[in-house]
Write an enzyme that holds these catalytic residues in place. Structure first.
Site, PDB file in Angstrom:
ATOM      1  N   ARG A  73     -44.541  58.524  21.659  1.00  0.00           N
ATOM      2  CA  ARG A  73     -43.410  58.229  22.669  1.00  0.00           C
ATOM      3  C   ARG A  73     -41.972  58.790  21.717  1.00  0.00           C
ATOM      4  NH1 ARG A  73     -46.157  53.380  22.929  1.00  0.00           N
ATOM      5  NH2 ARG A  73     -47.347  52.781  25.009  1.00  0.00           N
ATOM      6  N   TYR A  78     -54.972  60.157  32.911  1.00  0.00           N
ATOM      7  CA  TYR A  78     -55.283  61.442  32.112  1.00  0.00           C
ATOM      8  C   TYR A  78     -56.791  61.989  32.611  1.00  0.00           C
ATOM      9  CZ  TYR A  78     -51.147  60.186  29.895  1.00  0.00           C
ATOM     10  OH  TYR A  78     -49.565  59.916  29.544  1.00  0.00           O
ATOM     11  N   HIS A 136     -51.819  52.208  24.389  1.00  0.00           N
ATOM     12  CA  HIS A 136     -51.803  51.610  25.758  1.00  0.00           C
ATOM     13  C   HIS A 136     -52.668  50.157  25.530  1.00  0.00           C
ATOM     14  CE1 HIS A 136     -51.625  55.410  28.187  1.00  0.00           C
ATOM     15  NE2 HIS A 136     -50.510  55.085  27.986  1.00  0.00           N
ATOM     16  N   LYS A 189     -44.790  49.741  21.499  1.00  0.00           N
ATOM     17  CA  LYS A 189     -44.391  48.938  22.331  1.00  0.00           C
ATOM     18  C   LYS A 189     -44.685  47.315  21.980  1.00  0.00           C
ATOM     19  CE  LYS A 189     -43.662  51.417  26.633  1.00  0.00           C
ATOM     20  NZ  LYS A 189     -43.806  51.772  27.956  1.00  0.00           N
ATOM     21  N   ARG A 238     -46.323  64.163  25.032  1.00  0.00           N
ATOM     22  CA  ARG A 238     -47.576  62.922  25.098  1.00  0.00           C
ATOM     23  C   ARG A 238     -48.436  63.032  26.101  1.00  0.00           C
ATOM     24  NH1 ARG A 238     -47.995  57.482  23.390  1.00  0.00           N
ATOM     25  NH2 ARG A 238     -48.263  55.946  24.930  1.00  0.00           N
ATOM     26  N   HIS A 278     -41.888  63.417  26.605  1.00  0.00           N
ATOM     27  CA  HIS A 278     -42.844  62.738  27.233  1.00  0.00           C
ATOM     28  C   HIS A 278     -44.055  63.634  27.806  1.00  0.00           C
ATOM     29  CE1 HIS A 278     -44.094  58.588  27.465  1.00  0.00           C
ATOM     30  NE2 HIS A 278     -44.554  58.513  28.656  1.00  0.00           N
TER      31      HIS A 278
END
Length: 297
Positions: A146, A274, A265, A170, A242, A239
């Site tokens: 990210r 994806y 994730h 995150k 990514r 992004h």
């Protein structure tokens, strides 16, 4: 007398930032979502808000074109805000419990084709800034980072011996991600340049030409310009690299769990977006691999 909603919201953001230690960007996202809530509801007394009031706000925002994903994020922020109010401010109920947002068609992320990704990165780093840009863009595509993760990197996060990068993702979660050979070579070249300009008190891996930590805005601007120079005719932003990393890796490996780990994730459903492999590619794999797919002459 109960506190004003704005004061409660400020106290909650302080709680997120200094007690839960969420990143400034995450805390600001929560603050933005709560400001939206306060804009649409009766701000005089948050405790009087009921589920139908929240449902009406969701309907209004959906009518203005907000996506299901954005609404889900907002509802989650509001639900968390009320949990805090119940725990720390003696509120009695959470009007967001049990509510759902309208479903909207899932928008697949834009990705570069493998050829476009190669085209984007096929430039000759001939001075300090292009050497830095090459390292940044190669690392984006090599490891699926990210933008915020890339800006937080320090030189010690790169292990040239192991070919990995340590990423702070995150929620403050750390993960180790492989780094490809092209990115490793580009990073080595940049580390040499970095040593010549870095200011004594700066720890960031990627720097501006003045030796300070580079801003996210500058990275996005440099990538967009580079894409234009390389003849890529779509909006290229960090992004999208990514997205391209994830899509290309899945097409080659089919290992959804591994890609989930590398992307950081929390839930596999985030990674499943994806799996939109090209239908012709799927057909070719099927025809080649399945014993009953086609008659063999």
């Amino acid at each position: 007398m109960s506190s004003k909603p704005e004061s409660l919201a400020a106290a909650y953001i302080h709680h997120l930032t200094y007690e839960r230690r969420l990143s400034p960007l995450t805390s600001e996202n929560y603050a933005r979502d709560i400001r939206i809530l306060l804009k649409y509801v009766n701000k005089d007394d948050l405790e009087q808000i009921q589920s139908p009031n929240i449902r009406q706000v969701i309907a209004q925002l959906h009518g203005k074109g907000l996506s299901s994903r954005s609404l889900s994020r907002m509802l989650s922020a509001w639900r968390s805000f009320y949990r805090y109010l119940i725990r720390d401010h003696q509120y009695r109920h959470n009007p967001c419990i049990g509510l759902h947002v309208p479903k909207s068609a899932q928008k697949l992320p834009n990705v570069l084709s493998p050829d476009e990704a190669t085209q984007l990165l096929a430039f000759s780093p001939d001075h300090m800034l292009t050497i830095r840009d090459s390292a940044m863009f190669e690392l984006f595509y090599s490891s699926g980072l990210r933008l915020a993760e890339l800006t937080q990197l320090k030189p010690v996060d790169i292990s040239f011996a192991e070919g990995t990068v340590r990423v702070l993702g995150k929620g403050g979660k750390t993960r180790i991600v492989p780094v490809g050979d092209y990115a490793i070579q580009a990073l080595k070249a940049w580390i040499e340049q970095r040593a010549q300009i870095v200011k004594p008190d700066v720890s960031a891996l990627f720097l501006s030409q003045h030796g300070d930590a580079i801003s996210a805005r500058t990275i996005s601007y440099r990538l967009k310009n580079r894409a234009r120079q390389q003849g890529i005719h779509q909006n290229v932003h960090p992004h999208i690299l990514r997205h391209s990393f994830a899509s290309h890796l899945l097409q080659s490996s089919g290992d959804l769990r591994a890609v989930q780990e590398m992307l950081g994730h929390a839930h596999i459903t985030s990674t499943q977006v994806y799996t939109h492999l090209d239908f012709q590619h799927l057909t070719k794999v099927y025809d080649t691999a399945h014993p009953r797919a086609k008659k063999r002459s």
